[in-house]
Motif scaffolding. Structure first.
Motif, PDB file in Angstrom:
ATOM      1  N   ASN A 124      -7.235  -9.207 -26.462  1.00  0.00           N
ATOM      2  CA  ASN A 124      -8.311  -8.219 -26.551  1.00  0.00           C
ATOM      3  C   ASN A 124      -7.835  -6.981 -27.293  1.00  0.00           C
ATOM      4  O   ASN A 124      -6.709  -6.523 -27.076  1.00  0.00           O
ATOM      5  CB  ASN A 124      -8.783  -7.780 -25.157  1.00  0.00           C
ATOM      6  CG  ASN A 124      -9.418  -8.895 -24.365  1.00  0.00           C
ATOM      7  OD1 ASN A 124     -10.131  -9.733 -24.911  1.00  0.00           O
ATOM      8  ND2 ASN A 124      -9.165  -8.919 -23.066  1.00  0.00           N
TER       9      ASN A 124
ATOM     10  N   GLN B  56     -15.606 -18.496 -20.168  1.00  0.00           N
ATOM     11  CA  GLN B  56     -16.638 -17.894 -21.010  1.00  0.00           C
ATOM     12  C   GLN B  56     -16.838 -16.407 -20.746  1.00  0.00           C
ATOM     13  O   GLN B  56     -17.131 -15.654 -21.666  1.00  0.00           O
ATOM     14  CB  GLN B  56     -17.966 -18.629 -20.799  1.00  0.00           C
ATOM     15  CG  GLN B  56     -19.097 -18.143 -21.690  1.00  0.00           C
ATOM     16  CD  GLN B  56     -20.393 -18.916 -21.470  1.00  0.00           C
ATOM     17  OE1 GLN B  56     -20.451 -19.812 -20.630  1.00  0.00           O
ATOM     18  NE2 GLN B  56     -21.418 -18.566 -22.221  1.00  0.00           N
ATOM     19  N   ARG B  57     -16.665 -15.966 -19.513  1.00  0.00           N
ATOM     20  CA  ARG B  57     -16.925 -14.556 -19.213  1.00  0.00           C
ATOM     21  C   ARG B  57     -15.964 -13.623 -19.956  1.00  0.00           C
ATOM     22  O   ARG B  57     -16.273 -12.463 -20.189  1.00  0.00           O
ATOM     23  CB  ARG B  57     -16.864 -14.291 -17.702  1.00  0.00           C
ATOM     24  CG  ARG B  57     -15.494 -14.260 -17.092  1.00  0.00           C
ATOM     25  CD  ARG B  57     -15.579 -14.048 -15.587  1.00  0.00           C
ATOM     26  NE  ARG B  57     -16.137 -12.741 -15.269  1.00  0.00           N
ATOM     27  CZ  ARG B  57     -15.409 -11.682 -14.956  1.00  0.00           C
ATOM     28  NH1 ARG B  57     -14.088 -11.766 -14.938  1.00  0.00           N
ATOM     29  NH2 ARG B  57     -15.988 -10.536 -14.650  1.00  0.00           N
TER      30      ARG B  57
ATOM     31  N   ASP C 273     -15.225 -13.966 -23.031  1.00  0.00           N
ATOM     32  CA  ASP C 273     -15.687 -13.844 -24.411  1.00  0.00           C
ATOM     33  C   ASP C 273     -16.583 -12.626 -24.590  1.00  0.00           C
ATOM     34  O   ASP C 273     -17.003 -12.325 -25.698  1.00  0.00           O
ATOM     35  CB  ASP C 273     -16.468 -15.096 -24.832  1.00  0.00           C
ATOM     36  CG  ASP C 273     -15.547 -16.293 -25.056  1.00  0.00           C
ATOM     37  OD1 ASP C 273     -14.398 -16.070 -25.468  1.00  0.00           O
ATOM     38  OD2 ASP C 273     -15.985 -17.427 -24.811  1.00  0.00           O
ATOM     39  N   MET C 274     -16.902 -11.940 -23.498  1.00  0.00           N
ATOM     40  CA  MET C 274     -17.806 -10.798 -23.549  1.00  0.00           C
ATOM     41  C   MET C 274     -17.080  -9.518 -23.946  1.00  0.00           C
ATOM     42  O   MET C 274     -15.899  -9.337 -23.638  1.00  0.00           O
ATOM     43  CB  MET C 274     -18.472 -10.581 -22.187  1.00  0.00           C
ATOM     44  CG  MET C 274     -19.363 -11.700 -21.718  1.00  0.00           C
ATOM     45  SD  MET C 274     -20.136 -11.289 -20.126  1.00  0.00           S
ATOM     46  CE  MET C 274     -21.018 -12.820 -19.791  1.00  0.00           C
ATOM     47  N   ILE C 275     -17.796  -8.646 -24.639  1.00  0.00           N
ATOM     48  CA  ILE C 275     -17.350  -7.270 -24.829  1.00  0.00           C
ATOM     49  C   ILE C 275     -17.537  -6.555 -23.506  1.00  0.00           C
ATOM     50  O   ILE C 275     -18.636  -6.558 -22.933  1.00  0.00           O
ATOM     51  CB  ILE C 275     -18.145  -6.583 -25.949  1.00  0.00           C
ATOM     52  CG1 ILE C 275     -17.941  -7.319 -27.269  1.00  0.00           C
ATOM     53  CG2 ILE C 275     -17.742  -5.117 -26.076  1.00  0.00           C
ATOM     54  CD1 ILE C 275     -18.835  -6.817 -28.386  1.00  0.00           C
ATOM     55  N   ARG C 276     -16.485  -5.930 -22.994  1.00  0.00           N
ATOM     56  CA  ARG C 276     -16.523  -5.408 -21.639  1.00  0.00           C
ATOM     57  C   ARG C 276     -16.122  -3.934 -21.608  1.00  0.00           C
ATOM     58  O   ARG C 276     -15.258  -3.493 -22.365  1.00  0.00           O
ATOM     59  CB  ARG C 276     -15.591  -6.203 -20.717  1.00  0.00           C
ATOM     60  CG  ARG C 276     -15.656  -7.701 -20.860  1.00  0.00           C
ATOM     61  CD  ARG C 276     -14.789  -8.398 -19.841  1.00  0.00           C
ATOM     62  NE  ARG C 276     -15.332  -8.227 -18.511  1.00  0.00           N
ATOM     63  CZ  ARG C 276     -16.297  -9.001 -18.001  1.00  0.00           C
ATOM     64  NH1 ARG C 276     -16.802  -9.985 -18.715  1.00  0.00           N
ATOM     65  NH2 ARG C 276     -16.750  -8.783 -16.789  1.00  0.00           N
TER      66      ARG C 276
ATOM     67  N   GLY D  58     -20.447  -6.416 -18.924  1.00  0.00           N
ATOM     68  CA  GLY D  58     -20.091  -7.057 -20.174  1.00  0.00           C
ATOM     69  C   GLY D  58     -21.278  -7.740 -20.812  1.00  0.00           C
ATOM     70  O   GLY D  58     -22.304  -7.991 -20.168  1.00  0.00           O
TER      71      GLY D  58
ATOM     72  N   ASP E 188     -22.252 -10.444 -24.593  1.00  0.00           N
ATOM     73  CA  ASP E 188     -21.810 -11.074 -25.829  1.00  0.00           C
ATOM     74  C   ASP E 188     -22.985 -11.190 -26.793  1.00  0.00           C
ATOM     75  O   ASP E 188     -24.084 -10.698 -26.511  1.00  0.00           O
ATOM     76  CB  ASP E 188     -21.160 -12.438 -25.560  1.00  0.00           C
ATOM     77  CG  ASP E 188     -22.118 -13.432 -24.913  1.00  0.00           C
ATOM     78  OD1 ASP E 188     -23.353 -13.238 -25.010  1.00  0.00           O
ATOM     79  OD2 ASP E 188     -21.633 -14.412 -24.319  1.00  0.00           O
TER      80      ASP E 188
ATOM     81  N   HIS F 223     -24.572 -13.795 -27.628  1.00  0.00           N
ATOM     82  CA  HIS F 223     -25.401 -14.974 -27.349  1.00  0.00           C
ATOM     83  C   HIS F 223     -26.312 -14.737 -26.152  1.00  0.00           C
ATOM     84  O   HIS F 223     -26.647 -15.669 -25.422  1.00  0.00           O
ATOM     85  CB  HIS F 223     -24.502 -16.186 -27.099  1.00  0.00           C
ATOM     86  CG  HIS F 223     -23.530 -16.465 -28.202  1.00  0.00           C
ATOM     87  ND1 HIS F 223     -23.913 -16.991 -29.426  1.00  0.00           N
ATOM     88  CD2 HIS F 223     -22.190 -16.250 -28.278  1.00  0.00           C
ATOM     89  CE1 HIS F 223     -22.846 -17.110 -30.194  1.00  0.00           C
ATOM     90  NE2 HIS F 223     -21.789 -16.665 -29.529  1.00  0.00           N
TER      91      HIS F 223
ATOM     92  N   ASN G  19     -25.749 -13.461 -23.345  1.00  0.00           N
ATOM     93  CA  ASN G  19     -25.118 -13.508 -22.031  1.00  0.00           C
ATOM     94  C   ASN G  19     -24.672 -12.108 -21.635  1.00  0.00           C
ATOM     95  O   ASN G  19     -24.225 -11.326 -22.475  1.00  0.00           O
ATOM     96  CB  ASN G  19     -23.914 -14.450 -22.042  1.00  0.00           C
ATOM     97  CG  ASN G  19     -24.278 -15.870 -22.370  1.00  0.00           C
ATOM     98  OD1 ASN G  19     -25.224 -16.419 -21.806  1.00  0.00           O
ATOM     99  ND2 ASN G  19     -23.548 -16.479 -23.297  1.00  0.00           N
ATOM    100  N   SER G  20     -24.812 -11.797 -20.376  1.00  0.00           N
ATOM    101  CA  SER G  20     -24.405 -10.469 -19.902  1.00  0.00           C
ATOM    102  C   SER G  20     -23.950 -10.555 -18.453  1.00  0.00           C
ATOM    103  O   SER G  20     -24.211 -11.544 -17.754  1.00  0.00           O
ATOM    104  CB  SER G  20     -25.557  -9.464 -20.033  1.00  0.00           C
ATOM    105  OG  SER G  20     -26.647  -9.846 -19.223  1.00  0.00           O
TER     106      SER G  20
END
Length: 303
Positions: free
Chosen positions: A50, A80-81, A83-86, A146, A148, A150, A152-153
Motif C-alpha cells: 500500500n 478483496q477488502r 483492494d479498497m482505498i481506505r 473503504g 473501490d 467497482h 464496493n464499500s
C-alpha cells in the motif's frame, strides 16, 4: 457519555498554554506499507503493498491534527477488502508538558490505526538521564472505512468497547546508545502480557530484539498453544533528518519500519497507533530523553 467526556477534555486542554505564541505548520508526506506471509501453498508469499499518503497539521500549543490513507498497489492473497482505498487514521492530539516537574502527557481522540477509534492517554516521566517511566490508557471500538472502483464499500463502526492499560519503564545506557524496555498490562483482547525489548540506536537507525510472555494462545504457524513470542524490529529514519520551520512541508514518510514476529497469534497483545508515523525509535511524546535528544526527533524551534 463518551462524547461529553471528549468535549470536556478538549475544552480543558484548549485553556492550557494560552499565553504562548502558536507556530502552525502543515506536513504532507507519503510512505508505503508492505505485508507478507508464507502461509499459502499456491505461492511462496502472500503480498500486500500500500501507498500511505498522510498529512499532519500542527496547530500550535502542541495541538496536532493527523490523517492517513491506504492506496493498494499489489494484493496477492490478502482478500478483496484489502483492494479498497481506505482511511487508516484521522485523529487529534494534544501534548501537555510540565517541564519543572518532569511530567509529560499526550491525549488523543479520533480514528486510530489498526481500525480502532476512541480516546487514548499517555504519560511519560523521565526520572533522570537513564530512567524513564511511562503509562498508557485507551478506550476504543472497532471501525473500518473503504471503497473501490467497482462499487464496493465498507463503513463499519462497532459498538463494543475495548480497553488498554499498560505500564512500563526504560533504561538508557548512554555510552552505547542502548535502551532496555519493559512494558506490561492488559491489551485489547482482554489478554495480559509483558514485553521486554533491547534496542541499539545508531545514527538514523535502530535495531531491537523483543520477547513476549502472555496468556496461552495459538498461531497460524503452530497449532499447539504457547505463552511466549519473540522477534526483531528495525527502524530506519529517512531524510530530511532536521525538522523544518517552513509553514508547508513536502517530504517522504519519516521512517522505514520492519517487524518480524515468531509464533505470535493474531489476537496476542493487540494495540493500535495514534500517530501515522509512530515507531519504536521515536518517543510517543516530545520528551528530551533517550532518542528524544537526537536531532531528527527534536521538534522544530518555535519562532
Amino acid at each position: 457519555m463518551f462524547r461529553r467526556l471528549t468535549i470536556l477534555i478538549l475544552l480543558t486542554l484548549s485553556l492550557t498554554n494560552v499565553s504562548a505564541q502558536p507556530k502552525q505548520q502543515v506536513e504532507l508526506f507519503c510512505g508505503a506499507d508492505l505485508y507478507y506471509a508464507d502461509v499459502n501453498y499456491i505461492r511462496l508469499y502472500n503480498v500486500l503493498l500500500n501507498l500511505t499518503p498522510g498529512v499532519k497539521y500542527h496547530m500550535g500549543h502542541d495541538w496536532q491534527l493527523a490523517a492517513m490513507a491506504e492506496l493498494p498497489i499489489i494484493n496477492e492473497g490478502y482478500g478483496q477488502r484489502f483492494d479498497m482505498i481506505r482511511l487508516s487514521l484521522a485523529a487529534i492530539s494534544k501534548q501537555i508538558h510540565f517541564s519543572n516537574a518532569r511530567q509529560h502527557f499526550k491525549i488523543s481522540a479520533g480514528l486510530f490505526g489498526s481500525e480502532r477509534y476512541g480516546a487514548d492517554f499517555r504519560w511519560m516521566y523521565p526520572v533522570n538521564s537513564w530512567l524513564m517511566l511511562n503509562a498508557r490508557l485507551g478506550l476504543v471500538r472497532d471501525w473500518a472505512l473503504g471503497f473501490d472502483m467497482h462499487s464496493n464499500s465498507e463503513c463499519e463502526f462497532g459498538s463494543d468497547w475495548h480497553s488498554l492499560a499498560l505500564l512500563g519503564g526504560s533504561l538508557w545506557i548512554d555510552p552505547w546508545h542502548t535502551e532496555l524496555r519493559a512494558t506490561g498490562g492488559r491489551y485489547l483482547g482482554k489478554d495480559k502480557g509483558v514485553e521486554f525489548e533491547a534496542f541499539r540506536h545508531f545514527n538514523h537507525c535502530s535495531i531491537g530484539l523483543f520477547f513476549q510472555l502472555h496468556e496461552s494462545t495459538s498461531s497460524i504457524y503452530r497449532k499447539k498453544s504457547h505463552t511466549e513470542s519473540g522477534g526483531f524490529r528495525l527502524v530506519v529514519m529517512l531524510p530530511p533528518y532536521k525538522k523544518s520551520n517552513e509553514k508547508v512541508v513536502f517530504r517522504p514518510a519519516s521512517n522505514f519500519n520492519m517487524s518480524y514476529y515468531a509464533q505470535s497469534g493474531d489476537e496476542t497483545m493487540q494495540s493500535y497507533f495514534t500517530d501515522p508515523e509512530e515507531n519504536s525509535r521515536t518517543n510517543a511524546i516530545d520528551v528530551p530523553w533517550g532518542t528524544g535528544n537526537f536531532e531528527e526527533n527534536k521538534p522544530a524551534v518555535e519562532e
